[in-house]
Design an enzyme around this catalytic site. Structure first.
Site, PDB file in Angstrom:
ATOM      1  N   CYS A  42       0.849  -1.200   0.000  1.00 35.70           N
ATOM      2  CA  CYS A  42       0.000   0.000   0.000  1.00 35.70           C
ATOM      3  C   CYS A  42       0.883   1.247   0.000  1.00 35.70           C
ATOM      4  CB  CYS A  42      -0.900  -0.011   1.236  1.00 35.70           C
ATOM      5  SG  CYS A  42      -2.029   1.404   1.322  1.00 35.70           S
ATOM      6  N   ASP A  44       0.520   3.704   1.841  1.00 38.28           N
ATOM      7  CA  ASP A  44       0.531   4.272   3.196  1.00 38.28           C
ATOM      8  C   ASP A  44       1.953   4.599   3.675  1.00 38.28           C
ATOM      9  OD1 ASP A  44       0.399   4.421   6.164  1.00 38.28           O
ATOM     10  OD2 ASP A  44      -1.710   3.914   5.827  1.00 38.28           O
ATOM     11  N   ARG A  46       3.143   4.832   6.436  1.00 37.32           N
ATOM     12  CA  ARG A  46       3.602   4.114   7.639  1.00 37.32           C
ATOM     13  C   ARG A  46       4.081   2.696   7.339  1.00 37.32           C
ATOM     14  NH1 ARG A  46      -2.048   5.116  10.486  1.00 37.32           N
ATOM     15  NH2 ARG A  46      -2.594   4.514   8.349  1.00 37.32           N
ATOM     16  N   HIS A  98      -2.035  -4.019   5.148  1.00 41.51           N
ATOM     17  CA  HIS A  98      -1.866  -3.619   6.556  1.00 41.51           C
ATOM     18  C   HIS A  98      -3.231  -3.369   7.179  1.00 41.51           C
ATOM     19  CE1 HIS A  98      -2.528   0.828   5.989  1.00 41.51           C
ATOM     20  NE2 HIS A  98      -2.285   0.475   4.743  1.00 41.51           N
ATOM     21  N   CYS A 101      -6.016   0.018   7.021  1.00 42.58           N
ATOM     22  CA  CYS A 101      -5.744   0.602   5.701  1.00 42.58           C
ATOM     23  C   CYS A 101      -6.884   1.569   5.346  1.00 42.58           C
ATOM     24  CB  CYS A 101      -5.649  -0.507   4.647  1.00 42.58           C
ATOM     25  SG  CYS A 101      -5.358   0.112   2.978  1.00 42.58           S
TER      26      CYS A 101
HETATM   27 CO    CO Z   1      -3.346   1.201   3.135  1.00 40.96          CO
END
Ligand code: CO
Length: 201
Positions: A42, A44, A46, A98, A101
């Site tokens: 992803c 993301d 993090r 994750h 998400c």
């Molecule tokens: Co995500």
């Protein structure tokens, strides 16, 4: 100082530090890339692939998109996958989702976010396909489970791609893994058995 200037400064320090420990690092790495792993994850911020699994530049070939989706119509993802398998000859493909998400949770809650809603239709399909299982769960568990089901579905999509079918048919040894990352403790979990060939469905 502008925050972006700090990034350029960080980069200079990083490159200098690398050279101090390994004077040949950049000379060597600029010749070729031979990663053993491919990561499909992803966007993301993090979940940065290299950092959470302790790999250096050159060690993992990375493709990231919103909610780590592998769509049979997405030339971007398929091109990366094909390059990794056919040209780089990676040995492992890791599809990593994750928990929490944003993309998956938006689907779970039927939120409208914009253009990305169209991309996330793939996850609406997963939600519909597993509606019975999901409806029996509480709110948090339902979100978590949809994140897991998304990873499992994308693992299957990798395995069913023409790229993997052809690679496996020719005897190429490349395994596909489904992992999920927990933001709250930084730990990865294996979700699916390692796939070494197309599973009969
Ligand atoms: Co995500």
């Amino acid at each position: 100082m502008e925050t972006y200037l700090k990034l350029l400064e960080n980069n200079k320090k990083w490159a200098k530090g690398k050279l101090k420990n390994q004077p040949e690092f950049f000379t060597e790495i600029s010749k070729t890339q031979e990663p053993e792993f491919m990561w499909i994850g992803c966007c993301d911020s993090r979940v940065p692939a290299n950092q959470i699994i302790g790999l250096l530049p050159g060690e993992i070939f990375v493709h990231r998109n919103v909610a780590n989706i592998v769509s049979h119509g997405d030339l971007n993802c398929l091109s990366a996958l094909q390059y990794a398998v056919d040209v780089l000859k990676v040995r492992h493909i890791i599809v990593c989702g994750h928990y929490d998400c944003g993309g998956v949770c938006a689907v779970e809650q039927n939120l409208r976010l914009g253009i990305v809603d169209n991309w996330l239709r793939y996850i609406h399909d997963i939600k519909r396909e597993h509606s019975k299982e999901l409806q029996a769960l509480n709110d948090q568990d339902r979100k978590n489970r949809l994140c897991e089901l998304n990873v499992l579905t994308q693992v299957r999509n990798v395995c069913e791609s023409t790229i993997m079918r052809d690679a496996w048919a020719s005897g190429q040894e490349v395994a596909v893994h489904g992992w999920i990352y927990r933001l709250s403790d930084g730990i990865l979990h294996e979700l699916s058995p390692v796939q070494h060939a197309l599973k009969k469905t």
